[in-house]
Design an enzyme around this catalytic site. Structure first.
Site, PDB file in Angstrom:
ATOM      1  N   ASP A  42       0.819  -1.214   0.000  1.00 46.65           N
ATOM      2  CA  ASP A  42       0.000   0.000   0.000  1.00 46.65           C
ATOM      3  C   ASP A  42       0.858   1.271   0.000  1.00 46.65           C
ATOM      4  O   ASP A  42       0.424   2.312   0.477  1.00 46.65           O
ATOM      5  CB  ASP A  42      -0.966  -0.007   1.190  1.00 46.65           C
ATOM      6  CG  ASP A  42      -0.234  -0.146   2.516  1.00 46.65           C
ATOM      7  OD1 ASP A  42       1.003  -0.334   2.480  1.00 46.65           O
ATOM      8  OD2 ASP A  42      -0.890  -0.068   3.561  1.00 46.65           O
ATOM      9  N   HIS A 359      18.352  15.230 -28.214  1.00 46.04           N
ATOM     10  CA  HIS A 359      16.891  15.134 -28.220  1.00 46.04           C
ATOM     11  C   HIS A 359      16.324  16.403 -27.617  1.00 46.04           C
ATOM     12  O   HIS A 359      17.015  17.143 -26.907  1.00 46.04           O
ATOM     13  CB  HIS A 359      16.437  13.903 -27.427  1.00 46.04           C
ATOM     14  CG  HIS A 359      17.039  13.819 -26.041  1.00 46.04           C
ATOM     15  ND1 HIS A 359      16.522  14.488 -24.968  1.00 46.04           N
ATOM     16  CD2 HIS A 359      18.145  13.170 -25.568  1.00 46.04           C
ATOM     17  CE1 HIS A 359      17.258  14.235 -23.892  1.00 46.04           C
ATOM     18  NE2 HIS A 359      18.266  13.448 -24.232  1.00 46.04           N
ATOM     19  N   TYR A 396      31.993   4.686 -26.935  1.00 44.07           N
ATOM     20  CA  TYR A 396      31.887   3.560 -26.000  1.00 44.07           C
ATOM     21  C   TYR A 396      32.676   2.381 -26.553  1.00 44.07           C
ATOM     22  O   TYR A 396      32.351   1.855 -27.614  1.00 44.07           O
ATOM     23  CB  TYR A 396      30.409   3.170 -25.823  1.00 44.07           C
ATOM     24  CG  TYR A 396      29.542   4.362 -25.472  1.00 44.07           C
ATOM     25  CD1 TYR A 396      29.365   4.763 -24.154  1.00 44.07           C
ATOM     26  CD2 TYR A 396      28.938   5.126 -26.482  1.00 44.07           C
ATOM     27  CE1 TYR A 396      28.594   5.870 -23.837  1.00 44.07           C
ATOM     28  CE2 TYR A 396      28.173   6.241 -26.181  1.00 44.07           C
ATOM     29  CZ  TYR A 396      27.997   6.616 -24.853  1.00 44.07           C
ATOM     30  OH  TYR A 396      27.239   7.715 -24.551  1.00 44.07           O
TER      31      TYR A 396
HETATM   32  N1  GLY Z   1      19.546  10.744 -19.670  1.00 48.50           N
HETATM   33  C1  GLY Z   1      19.090  10.110 -20.850  1.00 48.50           C
HETATM   34  C2  GLY Z   1      19.624  10.730 -22.041  1.00 48.50           C
HETATM   35  O1  GLY Z   1      20.659  11.352 -21.990  1.00 48.50           O
HETATM   36  O2  GLY Z   1      19.031  10.735 -23.087  1.00 48.50           O
HETATM   37 MN    MN Z   2      19.957  13.091 -23.038  1.00 45.93          MN
END
Ligand code: GLY
Ligand code: MN
Ligand code: MN
Length: 446
Positions: A42, A359, A396
């Site tokens: 809960d 983004h 990477y």
């Molecule tokens: N923190 C997720 C990204 O950098 O898109």
């Molecule tokens: Mn990001």
């Protein structure tokens, strides 16, 4: 300390007006708040409001519904809220509720009813003139409720009731609105960037060989909350060594090793708005030769992309600039091998730069807004002033990558800033998270 800053109510009223102006005539929009999510038995996770609902209301309680009703034009349009009613016992146990009177007073809705009154008050609003119903299609539970209301109304067709015939999604209108930030939004985004930059500074200062990743996560959360950003905008990534090569690593449960890098991707949330900052630095405070080389390559590529941002620029072009630069750099280091022209044409850096360059950023960390402007769906949408995006190149090289010299293996670097497009170019909102090798090493040596 900064008090949790809220946008002025007038801003939310203006958003509802702008939204209504773009609704088709004779339509009704129903946008639902988020619901609490059970964490265990809960107890619930900290509540996070549905961001579309928040954008149009500023109202932070669960389970509410906003109805925007438009007739032949916008002049007589109405904003009506359905929300939890005041309840002394519930409020003693679970916290204060705004209630309907305050909702009208403070949030300036034209009317407000309790959720118990939905059938009685909302269904009549959906019949008659409203021929189009707008809602958020991805809200599947609420969508089911809307469909059941519509079915209920259709059952009454013989009494002359006409239910809306078309059901359309709100995203075309609201995503575009959210993509273009107002000055008040930008002020909050600047603040949350400063708070998050301070958290990255603190993380660098507190990092020591032998600590656990989650101990550094705790330092980030402390700095966010102490400065008014009570919650992180997303789960912090605190990734030592090879863990940086897991893009969304959030286990954060390993120890930090001498000689490794530490990648931290973390940002606070302030008044609903996210910061999204990544820094990568050496656990022991000093970059090794190989770490220095890869880091500087990523940093130079990021600066190239940021410097190219201005109205009219596109994400596709920034990607081209960064891919060319990183491919050339990785070729010069012998990490990519073959014919340079072929490698450039193939964007061969993508073997090591395995995500997008950036983004949109706003109420969601991966904010809404169309990226495309061409049928090919390339990211050719021209930037305009007021858009905010991240620029986050990375390289990477997993520990398991046998195609490169051993000395490079286990290095993962990402550097991420938050950039506003301005009338003449750009403003980097990420002003206080150390980024040059000299600045990082100097801070960590203190
Ligand atoms: N923190 C997720 C990204 O950098 O898109
Ligand atoms: Mn990001
Ligand atoms: Mn990030």
């Amino acid at each position: 300390m900064i008090k949790n800053t809220l946008l002025p109510v007038a801003e939310f009223c203006q958003r509802r007006k702008t939204f209504i102006d773009q609704m088709p005539i004779n339509s009704i929009a129903l946008i639902a708040a988020g619901s609490e999510v059970t964490r265990s038995n809960d107890t619930e996770y900290p509540f996070c409001q549905n961001k579309h609902f928040y954008y149009l209301t500023g109202f932070n309680e669960p389970d509410a519904v906003l109805a925007l009703i438009k007739g032949n034009d916008s002049t007589a349009a109405q904003s009506v809220l359905f929300s939890r009613k005041k309840d002394t016992l519930q409020e003693i146990w679970h916290g204060r509720r705004v209630g309907q009177v305050q909702a009208i007073d403070v949030y300036k809705f034209d009317n407000c009813f309790s959720l118990d009154e939905v059938d009685e008050q909302l269904l009549p609003l959906m019949v008659g003139k409203a021929s189009v119903l707008i809602c958020q299609h991805e809200q599947s539970d609420f969508q089911q409720k809307v469909l059941s209301w519509l079915a209920q109304l259709r059952k009454s067709a013989r009494t002359g009731i006409k239910a809306p015939a078309a059901l359309i999604d709100c995203s075309d209108i609201i995503n575009e609105m959210r993509l273009h930030k107002s000055n008040a939004e930008l002020d909050i985004m600047r603040q949350v960037n400063v708070i998050s930059g301070a958290a990255h500074q603190r993380a660098m200062q507190q990092t020591q060989v032998g600590k656990f990743e989650y101990q550094i996560e705790a330092e980030l959360l402390h700095e966010f909350a102490t400065n008014g950003a009570r919650y992180p905008a997303y789960s912090s990534i605190v990734a030592g060594g090879d863990n940086a090569n897991i893009l969304h690593y959030t286990d954060n449960d390993e120890t930090l090793n001498n000689g490794d890098l530490l990648l931290i991707d973390a940002g606070g949330e302030l008044a609903g708005y996210a910061a999204d900052i990544t820094r990568t630095f050496p656990v022991n405070g000093k970059f090794s030769a190989e770490q220095n080389t890869i880091y500087q390559l990523v940093l130079d590529s990021q600066n190239l992309a940021i410097d190219a941002i201005k109205p009219g620029q596109t994400l596709a072009e920034l990607n081209r600039i960064v891919c060319n630069f990183l491919t050339q750099g990785l070729y010069d280091l012998g990490i990519l091998q073959g014919n340079l022209n072929v490698l450039l044409a193939q964007r061969a850096c993508k073997k090591y730069f395995i995500h997008g360059l950036g983004h949109w950023l706003g109420l969601d960390v991966h904010d809404v807004g169309d990226y495309h402007a061409s049928p090919q769906r390339e990211q050719l949408r021209a930037f305009v002033a007021g858009m905010v995006m991240t620029i986050e190149p990375g390289i990477y090289i997993p520990r398991t990558d046998k195609t490169v010299d051993e000395k490079w293996r286990g290095i993962g670097v990402r550097i991420e800033d938050n950039i506003l497009v301005t009338a003449t170019g750009f403003e980097n909102l990420t002003v206080n998270a150390p980024k040059t090798i000299a600045d990082i090493e100097a801070l960590m040596a203190q």
